[in-house]
Design an enzyme around this catalytic site. Structure first.
Site, PDB file in Angstrom:
ATOM      1  N   GLU A 154       1.423  47.089  14.443  1.00 26.71           N
ATOM      2  CA  GLU A 154       2.686  47.708  14.040  1.00 26.71           C
ATOM      3  C   GLU A 154       2.652  48.216  12.603  1.00 26.71           C
ATOM      4  O   GLU A 154       2.625  47.414  11.666  1.00 26.71           O
ATOM      5  CB  GLU A 154       3.826  46.687  14.179  1.00 26.71           C
ATOM      6  CG  GLU A 154       5.182  47.224  13.804  1.00 26.71           C
ATOM      7  CD  GLU A 154       6.307  46.223  14.014  1.00 26.71           C
ATOM      8  OE1 GLU A 154       7.468  46.656  14.027  1.00 26.71           O
ATOM      9  OE2 GLU A 154       6.018  45.014  14.177  1.00 26.71           O
ATOM     10  N   GLU A 160       7.639  46.321   3.351  1.00 25.07           N
ATOM     11  CA  GLU A 160       7.081  45.154   4.034  1.00 25.07           C
ATOM     12  C   GLU A 160       5.556  45.114   4.010  1.00 25.07           C
ATOM     13  O   GLU A 160       4.965  44.046   4.148  1.00 25.07           O
ATOM     14  CB  GLU A 160       7.593  45.104   5.475  1.00 25.07           C
ATOM     15  CG  GLU A 160       9.105  44.911   5.543  1.00 25.07           C
ATOM     16  CD  GLU A 160       9.614  44.715   6.949  1.00 25.07           C
ATOM     17  OE1 GLU A 160       8.928  44.056   7.748  1.00 25.07           O
ATOM     18  OE2 GLU A 160      10.706  45.243   7.255  1.00 25.07           O
ATOM     19  N   ASP A 187       8.016  51.474  15.937  1.00 26.71           N
ATOM     20  CA  ASP A 187       9.280  50.793  15.631  1.00 26.71           C
ATOM     21  C   ASP A 187      10.225  51.816  15.013  1.00 26.71           C
ATOM     22  O   ASP A 187       9.973  52.327  13.918  1.00 26.71           O
ATOM     23  CB  ASP A 187       9.027  49.625  14.667  1.00 26.71           C
ATOM     24  CG  ASP A 187      10.276  48.830  14.369  1.00 26.71           C
ATOM     25  OD1 ASP A 187      11.250  49.416  13.842  1.00 26.71           O
ATOM     26  OD2 ASP A 187      10.287  47.613  14.652  1.00 26.71           O
ATOM     27  N   HIS A 190      11.476  51.156  11.348  1.00 27.10           N
ATOM     28  CA  HIS A 190      10.482  51.442  10.312  1.00 27.10           C
ATOM     29  C   HIS A 190      10.205  52.945  10.229  1.00 27.10           C
ATOM     30  O   HIS A 190      10.066  53.504   9.138  1.00 27.10           O
ATOM     31  CB  HIS A 190       9.179  50.694  10.606  1.00 27.10           C
ATOM     32  CG  HIS A 190       9.309  49.213  10.532  1.00 27.10           C
ATOM     33  ND1 HIS A 190       9.668  48.552   9.370  1.00 27.10           N
ATOM     34  CD2 HIS A 190       9.118  48.248  11.468  1.00 27.10           C
ATOM     35  CE1 HIS A 190       9.698  47.248   9.601  1.00 27.10           C
ATOM     36  NE2 HIS A 190       9.383  47.042  10.870  1.00 27.10           N
ATOM     37  N   HIS A 213       9.819  49.600  19.558  1.00 25.48           N
ATOM     38  CA  HIS A 213      10.951  48.765  19.157  1.00 25.48           C
ATOM     39  C   HIS A 213      12.183  49.652  18.993  1.00 25.48           C
ATOM     40  O   HIS A 213      12.157  50.644  18.264  1.00 25.48           O
ATOM     41  CB  HIS A 213      10.647  48.009  17.866  1.00 25.48           C
ATOM     42  CG  HIS A 213       9.951  46.711  18.093  1.00 25.48           C
ATOM     43  ND1 HIS A 213       9.278  46.024  17.108  1.00 25.48           N
ATOM     44  CD2 HIS A 213       9.833  45.953  19.222  1.00 25.48           C
ATOM     45  CE1 HIS A 213       8.772  44.906  17.613  1.00 25.48           C
ATOM     46  NE2 HIS A 213       9.100  44.846  18.887  1.00 25.48           N
ATOM     47  N   ARG A 219      18.930  49.010  11.577  1.00 29.23           N
ATOM     48  CA  ARG A 219      18.381  47.899  12.352  1.00 29.23           C
ATOM     49  C   ARG A 219      19.430  47.173  13.195  1.00 29.23           C
ATOM     50  O   ARG A 219      19.181  46.100  13.742  1.00 29.23           O
ATOM     51  CB  ARG A 219      17.627  46.893  11.475  1.00 29.23           C
ATOM     52  CG  ARG A 219      16.424  46.302  12.200  1.00 29.23           C
ATOM     53  CD  ARG A 219      15.465  45.591  11.280  1.00 29.23           C
ATOM     54  NE  ARG A 219      14.201  45.353  11.964  1.00 29.23           N
ATOM     55  CZ  ARG A 219      13.113  44.865  11.390  1.00 29.23           C
ATOM     56  NH1 ARG A 219      13.143  44.553  10.106  1.00 29.23           N
ATOM     57  NH2 ARG A 219      12.017  44.685  12.072  1.00 29.23           N
ATOM     58  N   GLU A 248      14.341  45.198  19.144  1.00 32.23           N
ATOM     59  CA  GLU A 248      14.170  44.325  17.984  1.00 32.23           C
ATOM     60  C   GLU A 248      15.193  44.762  16.942  1.00 32.23           C
ATOM     61  O   GLU A 248      14.933  45.589  16.076  1.00 32.23           O
ATOM     62  CB  GLU A 248      12.757  44.402  17.414  1.00 32.23           C
ATOM     63  CG  GLU A 248      12.519  43.306  16.372  1.00 32.23           C
ATOM     64  CD  GLU A 248      11.208  43.443  15.641  1.00 32.23           C
ATOM     65  OE1 GLU A 248      10.377  42.525  15.757  1.00 32.23           O
ATOM     66  OE2 GLU A 248      11.013  44.463  14.955  1.00 32.23           O
TER      67      GLU A 248
END
Length: 272
Positions: A154, A160, A187, A190, A213, A219, A248
């Site tokens: 990922e 991060e 994702d 992201h 995701h 989010r 997620e």
């Protein structure tokens, strides 16, 4: 066919993060089934944390599949990453992920490497760190392949990790290092931070995508932010993607409502 999944965190010591359901396996599976999800993605302390026959029986009872297993507990609970300068810690990280791969493979589910990829440390060498990551992914990809599943890597946002933040950079890394059994995780949270155009990136690198995701720009569950989901869904279909779109996301405003919002959004964009 693109399938829906919802995330479930079973680590009792954790109480916040981007997972919809929390702690209660039975009730979470029951609710997922009632809402019409195809599968669940699990976040557990380790590969030995659940009784495999029992989980298989409960999944079968509710007509659900195991979509994927997260490995992040290795970082969150034990501080393990694949790029740690300490070889002993890297080996522990590999062993932990191998256990998760073996657990998931019993259900035909891949393991996901997100936070356990680590970072280039201020005192670290960039190319050496990339070499360590490639070495770890090669070992783990081969292990996954021997068990009939792929490994999911990922790209995370810049806050991060300072390794790979986009599908393009991740895809190039897989190709340069001949990581043939490693797929990318797209994702959407992201990607919203890092990609210039989410749909365009998915079209261009769709051959490498093995998992998605499903979360909005903030989010929260899809529909509570500003992500333009229609062109993203169209791009996934155009690439022939047939994996899971897994929520997620934060359990906003609460888990059941977040689950309901997610399945409504999934059906709107992938079942019309």
């Amino acid at each position: 066919m693109i399938r829906s999944a919802i995330t479930l965190n079973l680590i009792e010591s954790m109480s916040q993060g981007p997972w919809i359901f929390w702690h209660d396996l039975e009730e979470s599976l029951k609710m997922a089934a009632q809402l019409g999800f195809d599968g669940v993605e699990l976040f557990t302390r380790s590969g030995a944390d659940l009784d495999v026959p029992h989980l298989k029986e409960r999944l079968h009872h509710y007509g659900l599949q195991l979509a994927a297993v997260g490995t992040g507990a290795g970082k969150v609970l034990h501080g393990l990453t694949l790029t740690d300068p300490d070889a002993a810690i890297r080996q522990k990280a590999i062993d932990f992920i191998k256990e998760m791969i073996t657990f998931g493979a019993q259900f035909g589910a891949p393991a996901i490497i997100g936070s356990m990829q680590g970072n280039i440390l201020p005192s670290g060498n960039r190319e050496e760190t990339f070499a360590l990551l490639a070495e770890g992914l090669k070992i783990l990809g081969n292990h996954a392949g021997s068990l009939g599943v792929s490994l999911i890597y990922e790209p995370l946002n810049r806050y991060e990790t300072n390794l790979f933040n986009t599908l393009e950079s991740g895809s190039g890394f897989l190709e340069r290092n001949d990581l043939s059994n490693v797929k990318l995780l797209a994702d959407l949270f992201h990607m919203n931070i890092e990609e210039d155009n989410l749909a365009k990136s998915i079209r261009k690198f769709g051959k490498d995508i093995g998992h998605v995701h499903f979360a909005d720009s903030n989010r929260k569950p899809m529909g509570f932010g500003h992500t333009e989901m229609a062109p993203i869904a169209e791009a996934l279909r155009e690439t022939g993607y047939e994996g899971y779109v897994s929520a997620e996301a934060f359990p906003f405003p609460h888990p059941d409502a977040a689950a309901e919002q997610t399945i409504k959004a999934f059906q709107r964009f992938f079942r019309h």
